[in-house]
Design an enzyme around this catalytic site. Structure first.
Site, mmCIF file in Angstrom:
data_model
loop_
_atom_site.group_PDB
_atom_site.id
_atom_site.type_symbol
_atom_site.label_atom_id
_atom_site.label_comp_id
_atom_site.label_asym_id
_atom_site.label_seq_id
_atom_site.Cartn_x
_atom_site.Cartn_y
_atom_site.Cartn_z
ATOM 1 N N HIS A 163 0.840 -1.211 0.000
ATOM 2 C CA HIS A 163 0.000 0.000 0.000
ATOM 3 C C HIS A 163 0.873 1.259 0.000
ATOM 4 O O HIS A 163 0.825 2.085 0.930
ATOM 5 C CB HIS A 163 -0.867 -0.071 1.265
ATOM 6 C CG HIS A 163 -2.025 0.853 1.355
ATOM 7 N ND1 HIS A 163 -1.911 2.220 1.261
ATOM 8 C CD2 HIS A 163 -3.339 0.598 1.558
ATOM 9 C CE1 HIS A 163 -3.117 2.760 1.416
ATOM 10 N NE2 HIS A 163 -4.000 1.792 1.598
ATOM 11 N N ASP A 206 -10.283 7.161 -4.592
ATOM 12 C CA ASP A 206 -10.092 5.802 -4.078
ATOM 13 C C ASP A 206 -10.549 4.852 -5.173
ATOM 14 O O ASP A 206 -11.712 4.498 -5.260
ATOM 15 C CB ASP A 206 -10.922 5.615 -2.792
ATOM 16 C CG ASP A 206 -10.522 4.352 -2.039
ATOM 17 O OD1 ASP A 206 -9.711 3.566 -2.579
ATOM 18 O OD2 ASP A 206 -11.017 4.166 -0.901
ATOM 19 N N GLU A 265 -0.746 1.629 -5.316
ATOM 20 C CA GLU A 265 -0.556 0.353 -4.625
ATOM 21 C C GLU A 265 -0.537 -0.841 -5.581
ATOM 22 O O GLU A 265 -1.258 -0.851 -6.572
ATOM 23 C CB GLU A 265 -1.698 0.176 -3.616
ATOM 24 C CG GLU A 265 -1.907 1.408 -2.745
ATOM 25 C CD GLU A 265 -3.239 1.389 -2.000
ATOM 26 O OE1 GLU A 265 -3.740 0.297 -1.692
ATOM 27 O OE2 GLU A 265 -3.785 2.474 -1.744
HETATM 28 O O1 TA6 Z 1 -6.178 1.412 -0.470
HETATM 29 C C1 TA6 Z 1 -7.123 2.408 -0.278
HETATM 30 C C2 TA6 Z 1 -7.800 2.200 1.067
HETATM 31 O O2 TA6 Z 1 -8.347 0.907 1.151
HETATM 32 C C3 TA6 Z 1 -8.835 3.322 1.241
HETATM 33 O O3 TA6 Z 1 -10.156 2.879 1.072
HETATM 34 C C4 TA6 Z 1 -8.508 3.958 2.574
HETATM 35 O O4 TA6 Z 1 -9.351 3.641 3.582
HETATM 36 C C5 TA6 Z 1 -7.060 3.552 2.766
HETATM 37 O O5 TA6 Z 1 -6.857 2.333 2.131
HETATM 38 C C6 TA6 Z 1 -6.464 3.583 4.156
HETATM 39 O O6 TA6 Z 1 -6.929 2.570 4.976
HETATM 40 P P1 TA6 Z 1 -6.514 2.527 6.508
HETATM 41 O O7 TA6 Z 1 -7.172 1.285 7.071
HETATM 42 O O8 TA6 Z 1 -5.019 2.462 6.570
HETATM 43 O O9 TA6 Z 1 -7.031 3.794 7.124
#
Ligand code: TA6
Length: 296
Positions: A163, A206, A265
């Site tokens: 990520h 997103d 990502e």
């Molecule tokens: O990869 C994008 C995502 O899944 C978003 O929907 C957003 O919530 C982000 O990751 C961050 O997630 P987190 O659980 O680290 O706050």
């Protein structure tokens, strides 16, 4: 937080050392070509800095670094599921304590391998025997590979991600190419699919891009560089920025943090874990990302 002035806790070699980042131990690597830091908490890459350049990764100063919460920024490892397919969000790998498995330094790069194995805790949320390794390779380019192995007697499925939070000069001047045209928009189900080839980010985003090109390029005129991302073992590329309102709602992100980061990502995406990638007994699967930069 300056990771490169943090005092040494223990030296493995002249250029690989343990440091403390808050409550967690991390491994800092200094190579003539680049430096990097990886936390044992989550096998979370915190920094990758080619020599003479700004960090390619963005890390939130408001992260807790308490050895419990997920770290905001760097490269969180999402496994055995991506997003909110189950709880906790993005799986337990990013909040688990990983062990140092191996390290090696050559003229080309430094390689640190961390390992995580199933235990009673992981079994309670995801009852599958597994071994996971995170390969962190610091050289002219950054290579990060999540390798997962099925050490049980039955096949299992997973979804996951590397990520990556990229460090960018200014979200308003940046553009991204190579994402492809098809995507699932998590914020707007009706978003038109036929987007222009070049993405500019002007509000919260997103998206799960389902047919990314081999090379995704983040063009950053403010820092005067392009960041090149080459993923493998993925089926999609996710692009995320929470924008101002999102950043304000997150305790672990500065209010203006969104201006200097963009997540691009490497993801194995499926709507449910059961529809994810199958790993047969005694087989391994690798999800990778390769990140480098060039002046503009
Ligand atoms: O990869 C994008 C995502 O899944 C978003 O929907 C957003 O919530 C982000 O990751 C961050 O997630 P987190 O659980 O680290 O706050």
């Amino acid at each position: 937080m300056n990771l490169y002035t943090a005092p040494i806790d223990y030296s493995l070699t002249k250029s690989i050392e343990f440091i403390y980042v808050g409550e967690s131990r991390a491994i800092r690597v200094r190579h003539p070509k680049a430096s990097g830091v990886i936390s044992l908490h989550g096998a979370h890459v915190l920094s990758y800095q080619p020599t003479g350049e700004e960090d390619l990764l963005w890390l939130s100063d408001n992260s807790q670094f308490d050895g419990k919460a997920a770290i905001r920024g760097g490269i969180p490892v999402c496994f055995p599921w991506f997003a909110k397919a189950a709880s906790p969000s993005h799986g337990f790998a990013r909040t688990s304590e990983w062990q140092l498995h191996a390290y090696q330094i050559t003229q080309e790069n430094a390689l640190i391998t961390l390992q995580l194995k199933d235990d009673q805790g992981t079994d309670a949320t995801w009852p599958h025997p597994f071994k996971a390794r995170l390969l962190f390779e610091v050289g002219e380019e950054l290579n990060v590979t999540l390798e997962v192995m099925n050490i049980g007697g039955h096949p299992w499925t997973f979804t996951g991600a590397l990520h990556t939070y990229l460090n960018i000069g200014d979200i308003d001047t940046l553009s991204v190419t190579g994402l492809g045209k098809t995507f699932i928009d998590k914020l707007d189900e009706n978003a038109p699919q036929a987007e222009p080839e070049t993405l500019s980010v002007t509000s919260a985003i997103d998206r799960i891009y389902t047919e990314p090109k081999e090379e995704i390029v983040v063009h950053d005129p403010t820092l005067g560089r392009d960041i090149i991302i080459k993923n493998s073992g993925h089926n999609s590329a996710v692009v995320w920025n929470p924008w101002q309102e999102g950043a304000q709602s997150m305790a672990d992100m500065q209010d203006d943090g969104y201006q200097h980061m963009l997540c691009v990502e490497s993801v194995w995406y499926a709507p449910t874990i059961e529809e994810g990638k199958t790993v047969q007994p005694a087989k391994t699967y690798q999800l990778s990302t390769n990140i480098s930069s060039r002046p503009r």
